[in-house]
Design a protein around this motif. Structure first.
Motif, PDB file in Angstrom:
ATOM      1  N   PHE A  44      20.751  -1.884  -3.716  1.00  0.00           N
ATOM      2  CA  PHE A  44      19.904  -1.026  -4.297  1.00  0.00           C
ATOM      3  C   PHE A  44      18.801  -0.174  -3.634  1.00  0.00           C
ATOM      4  O   PHE A  44      18.635   0.976  -3.904  1.00  0.00           O
ATOM      5  CB  PHE A  44      19.352  -1.652  -5.781  1.00  0.00           C
ATOM      6  N   PRO A  45      18.051  -0.968  -2.770  1.00  0.00           N
ATOM      7  CA  PRO A  45      17.043  -0.317  -2.297  1.00  0.00           C
ATOM      8  C   PRO A  45      17.605   0.875  -1.299  1.00  0.00           C
ATOM      9  O   PRO A  45      16.961   1.915  -1.306  1.00  0.00           O
ATOM     10  CB  PRO A  45      16.255  -1.376  -1.106  1.00  0.00           C
ATOM     11  N   LEU A 228       3.229  -6.722   1.506  1.00  0.00           N
ATOM     12  CA  LEU A 228       2.190  -5.608   1.213  1.00  0.00           C
ATOM     13  C   LEU A 228       0.975  -5.810   2.029  1.00  0.00           C
ATOM     14  O   LEU A 228       0.437  -4.628   2.099  1.00  0.00           O
ATOM     15  CB  LEU A 228       1.967  -5.929  -0.156  1.00  0.00           C
ATOM     16  N   THR A 229       0.813  -7.016   2.546  1.00  0.00           N
ATOM     17  CA  THR A 229      -0.392  -7.026   3.449  1.00  0.00           C
ATOM     18  C   THR A 229       0.016  -6.420   5.032  1.00  0.00           C
ATOM     19  O   THR A 229      -0.843  -6.576   5.903  1.00  0.00           O
ATOM     20  CB  THR A 229      -0.815  -8.667   3.491  1.00  0.00           C
ATOM     21  N   ALA A 233       3.031  -0.909   5.605  1.00  0.00           N
ATOM     22  CA  ALA A 233       3.891  -1.048   4.199  1.00  0.00           C
ATOM     23  C   ALA A 233       3.931  -0.167   3.268  1.00  0.00           C
ATOM     24  O   ALA A 233       4.798   0.272   2.567  1.00  0.00           O
ATOM     25  CB  ALA A 233       3.496  -2.465   3.615  1.00  0.00           C
ATOM     26  N   THR A 234       2.657   0.455   3.199  1.00  0.00           N
ATOM     27  CA  THR A 234       2.363   1.699   2.262  1.00  0.00           C
ATOM     28  C   THR A 234       3.078   2.995   2.301  1.00  0.00           C
ATOM     29  O   THR A 234       3.754   3.448   1.839  1.00  0.00           O
ATOM     30  CB  THR A 234       1.000   2.040   2.301  1.00  0.00           C
ATOM     31  N   GLU A 235       3.459   3.077   3.913  1.00  0.00           N
ATOM     32  CA  GLU A 235       4.357   4.239   4.414  1.00  0.00           C
ATOM     33  C   GLU A 235       5.768   3.993   3.715  1.00  0.00           C
ATOM     34  O   GLU A 235       6.567   5.004   3.307  1.00  0.00           O
ATOM     35  CB  GLU A 235       4.391   4.420   5.802  1.00  0.00           C
ATOM     36  N   PHE A 308      11.256  -2.709   1.254  1.00  0.00           N
ATOM     37  CA  PHE A 308      10.797  -1.449   1.610  1.00  0.00           C
ATOM     38  C   PHE A 308       9.351  -1.579   2.319  1.00  0.00           C
ATOM     39  O   PHE A 308       9.093  -0.920   3.302  1.00  0.00           O
ATOM     40  CB  PHE A 308      10.994  -0.071   0.793  1.00  0.00           C
ATOM     41  N   SER A 309       8.771  -2.692   1.920  1.00  0.00           N
ATOM     42  CA  SER A 309       7.459  -2.757   2.364  1.00  0.00           C
ATOM     43  C   SER A 309       7.569  -3.339   3.823  1.00  0.00           C
ATOM     44  O   SER A 309       6.797  -3.023   4.670  1.00  0.00           O
ATOM     45  CB  SER A 309       6.589  -3.739   1.464  1.00  0.00           C
TER      46      SER A 309
END
Lengths: 621, 222
Positions: A44-45, A228-229, A233-235, A308-309
């Motif tokens: 799925f990702p 997330l840390t 990760a945000t990109e 994805f992160s």
């Protein structure tokens, strides 16, 4: 008398002995565990990211509403009502549809074979994760210990560990090579673990499912928080979810969304019918269906955020290393002081050098570093789990712990899906009464597991990965769509929509509403037909080829595209169509039986008439 | 006169040590990468230490025990920190062959590295490949140990489950046969009254009295 307590059930006396779930939670967790599998993590990702990010959710949700949930409801309801596995259910609905059940049974068997082989690989990686440094972090040294092995140097230590030290893969599907004893031993362990869990059917799986269904969620949450840390990760997340509405114009996206929902919910395997058949007859299957389908989709989204992160972190890491390599080349060539150029200053220095000494700069052959390129290098399937993600884990502090967590999560995810697959094989065998009643259930499950293990040893050959891809692509896809189509048609038109709605009203207390009727009667069959046609077109369009790992290839480490030899293509065709041919095959086999029965009825009627006439004669006399 | 000699000597030295000269090796140090904030500056004292280490390495070679620090020449020192070096013979007329120097450096690479608190990657001798240390492998691979533990647990659990299943089934088989035994015993003691053997009430199983059954059927349902 008014409404009888449910229509007649065949063989009522044996129903009292049918195993039951200990409580509703076990049943729900089993269905969730069966539906949530490896595909939620690694398929799925990838689809989400390659088909326009957030925009992919639109076809996905539409497919869920009009194809996934209605079909799922049918399976649960029919299994709960008729209290049989797939073979028994379809025989009970109509003898002509017995082939559907047999086909589902065959499909479940084939899928069990190769699914457990994937678990074997996961187990191998899990066992190798208990060491520091991880074995896939460095290349092995060559013979005179001055450098690394050439194959490893050319690709990467992670790819080398996967293709050489795990699979020991050959360059062509024709060369089978020898059986890898390490994988064989892990395969035996996997089937032993599975046997331990299904040894008494749902009595034993019901106890284990608490752990195997809930543990992956715990690990996903841990990975989510850790991911997330991490820097970058945000990109990764922005890249994943940025919607690109243009992709929705391609029919491929809609086809992928429909097939993803279909295989994600594990429809038409016969497993859900089997699991629901152990339910008490009065159980709200409508609520169950909607709940489980929504949980499955939520899990896919949750997993894609976590995945994805981490992939964003990996891309940022690779981008940083690319910059560092270029900076090192510059400092070595132009004799700048060590560590004098930071990553931020790199661009400025580069432009300055380009202006002053372009020839020397050109001679260096610097690689172009763009974050987008690294984010684009996504993968799905085994490539994601065993190459990309393992490399990402290497860069996280405390790598062995993360590797252990990740692979145990994959193992429990796959194991809970295997429970459903194996129940789809064992429950019909129990219902058909293949073995006499005095033979204990342990022997039946043991025989099934042993047989599957022996057949699956062919996947531990050196060319096993290529064969697994053949099975993955051709054994499941087309057949299941055909079976699902016949399921809907069989229940709605052969069993009867009104009769089915009566059953559901008896089981849940509510009559199915307009949404269910419209989707069952019209939308789902049409959708399935469209998917089937699109799939056939797609199969015909693309050549049957595979990507081989060939160290001698000129463009190594890219994989070499080769076409399947003739005999393999024949096997692909057999796998695609043989289970589906069971449907017309069994239907046609029923014709002479039906004719014989009709003849018998006619003869009986004539005999009765003669008897009556004799009696009346005697009475008159 | 002395000045002339001095210039001559330095000129000859300059010829012996040049980039890409015969038997010359390039060295590259990345001190800041290795030590970060604790990096030391590269000055003439460090150069002296380097010359000493090279001389020390050469002295370990048979026939070269007389190598002195002054025989090691450095040139082309850059800010990168990189430079070229050669080792001359006692007469300072020619340079020692490259493979001798190479084998000497390789033998003592660890000592040279630790003298500067660097490693093979941060103190590079270009053209001298370093022997990579093989990863320490335990005698039994770890995965086999863990596999053995897991497999043994699984086999033991399967055996226990199978045995308990057999025991349960034996218990189930014994119960109805025990009930049968007691009923047989009561049958053996046939009570005889008035010379006629009486059949005790038929307590074997749940027999339905047929006469009452047909009575029910004759009644019309409500």
């Amino acid at each position: 008398m008014a409404s009888a307590p449910g229509p007649d059930l065949p063989g009522d006396s044996s129903e009292d002995e049918r195993p039951k779930w200990d409580n509703k939670l076990q049943y729900l967790l089993s269905c969730v565990g069966f539906a949530v599998g490896l595909g939620n993590i690694w398929r799925f990702p990838y689809l989400c990211q390659s088909h326009g990010g957030g925009a992919f959710l639109i076809p996905y949700l539409i497919a869920l509403a009009f194809e996934g949930i209605p079909l799922f409801h049918i399976e649960l309801a029919i299994g709960q009502r008729l209290r049989r596995g797939s073979v028994g259910v379809w025989k009970a609905i109509s003898p002509y549809l017995g082939g559907v059940g047999l086909g589902c049974f065959t499909a479940s068997f084939l899928i069990s074979l190769y699914y457990n082989t994937v678990l074997t690989w996961v187990l191998w990686y899990l066992l190798n994760s208990f060491q520091h440094p991880l074995p896939w972090s460095t290349c092995p040294l060559n013979l005179n210990q001055t450098g690394f092995v050439e194959e490893c140097q050319g690709s990467s230590s992670v790819s080398y560990f996967w293709y050489r030290q795990t699979l020991n893969i050959t360059a062509d599907i024709d060369y089978s090579g020898s059986i890898q004893w390490r994988l064989l031993v892990c395969l035996a362990a996997c089937w032993a673990v599975l046997y331990l869990c299904v040894i008494r059917g749902i009595e034993s799986t019901g106890k284990v499912i608490y752990f195997t269904a809930l543990f992956p969620y715990l690990v996903l949450t841990i990975f989510l928080i850790r991911g997330l840390t991490l820097p970058g990760a945000t990109e990764g997340l922005i890249y994943l979810f940025t919607p690109n509405m243009q992709t929705l114009q391609s029919p491929r996206v809609w086809l992928d969304a429909a097939t993803q929902i279909f295989f994600s919910l594990s429809l038409a395997f016969g497993g859900h019918i089997a699991l629901a058949s152990y339910n008490p007859p009065r159980n709200d299957c409508e609520k169950d269906a909607v709940t489980i389908a929504l949980i499955n989709s939520m899990t896919s989204l949750y997993a894609s955020i976590a995945v994805f992160s981490v992939l964003g972190f990996k891309a940022a890491n690779d981008y940083g290393h690319c910059l560092d390599r270029n900076i090192l080349s510059l400092t070595n060539e132009f004799d700048f002081p060590d560590q004098s150029i930071s990553r931020d200053e790199y661009a400025a220095v580069l432009t300055h050098l380009n202006a002053t000494q372009p020839e020397r700069l050109a001679g260096l052959h610097l690689e172009s570093c763009r974050l987008q390129d690294f984010l684009d290098k996504s993968a799905s399937g085994t490539g994601l789990a065993f190459i990309v993600f393992t490399e990402a884990i290497l860069h996280m502090p405390g790598a062995p712990a993360w590797a252990v967590l990740f692979f145990s999560m994959l193992f429990t995810l796959g194991l809970s899906s295997m429970f459903g697959n194996i129940e789809g094989v064992i429950t019909p065998l129990l219902d058909m009464g293949v073995l006499p009643r005095w033979v204990p259930k342990e022997i039946l499950t043991g025989t099934v597991c042993l047989l599957c293990f022996l057949v699956a040893t062919c996947f531990t050959l050196q060319s096993g990965n290529y064969w697994l891809e053949v099975f993955d692509k051709y054994a499941a896809s087309l057949n299941l769509i055909i079976f699902a189509f016949f399921e809907v048609i069989g229940v709605v038109y052969v069993y009867g929509m009104e009769r089915f709605c009566d059953d559901i009203e008896w089981m849940t207390g509510r009559r199915p509403g307009l949404y269910w009727r419209v989707t069952w009667k019209v939308i789902s069959p049409l959708l399935l037909l469209t998917i089937f046609v699109a799939y056939i077109i797609f199969l015909v369009w693309t050549t049957l080829s595979y990507k081989a790992w060939n160290p001698q290839y000129k463009q190594f480490p890219s994989r070499q595209e080769k076409s399947y030899p003739g005999w393999v293509q024949a096997i692909c065709g057999l796998l695609s169509f043989l289970p589906a041919l069971l449907v017309p095959g069994v239907a046609m086999a029923q014709l002479p039986i039906w004719r014989r029965r009709k003849q018998k009825n006619v003869q009986q009627n004539m005999r009765l008439k003669l008897q009556d006439s004799k009696v009346s004669d005697s009475e008159i006399r | 006169m002395l000045w002339l000699l001095f210039f001559l000597v330095t000129a000859i030295h300059a010829e012996l040590c040049q980039p890409d000269a015969e038997n010359a090796f390039k060295v590259r140090l990345s001190i800041r990468t290795a030590l970060g904030d604790k990096a030391y500056a590269w000055d003439t004292n460090e150069e002296y230490l380097f010359k000493a280490m090279v001389a020390f390495s050469m002295r370990k070679v048979p026939n070269r025990e007389k190598t002195e620090i002054s025989h090691v020449l450095l040139c082309n020192i850059t800010q990168r920190v990189s430079f070229w070096f050669v080792v001359t013979d006692p007469t300072k007329n020619y340079t020692l062959p490259a493979d001798e120097i190479q084998s000497a450096i390789r033998m003592n690479r660890n000592r040279i590295n630790s003298a500067f608190s660097l490693n093979d990657q941060t103190l590079e001798f270009l053209k001298i490949p370093s022997t990579l240390a093989p990863p320490t492998e335990p005698s039994v691979p770890i995965w086999i140990i863990i596999f053995g533990v897991v497999f043994c647990i699984v086999i033991v659990a399967i055996t226990l489950l199978v045995l308990s299943g057999i025991r349960q089934r034996r218990r189930k088989n014994k119960e109805p046969s025990e009930v049968d035994d007691t009923e047989d015993k009561s049958e053996n003691t046939i009570t005889i009254e008035n010379g006629i053997p009486c059949d005790p009430l038929d307590t074997k199983g749940w027999h339905i009295n047929d006469t009452f059954m047909t009575e029910d059927e004759r009644l019309t349902p409500l």
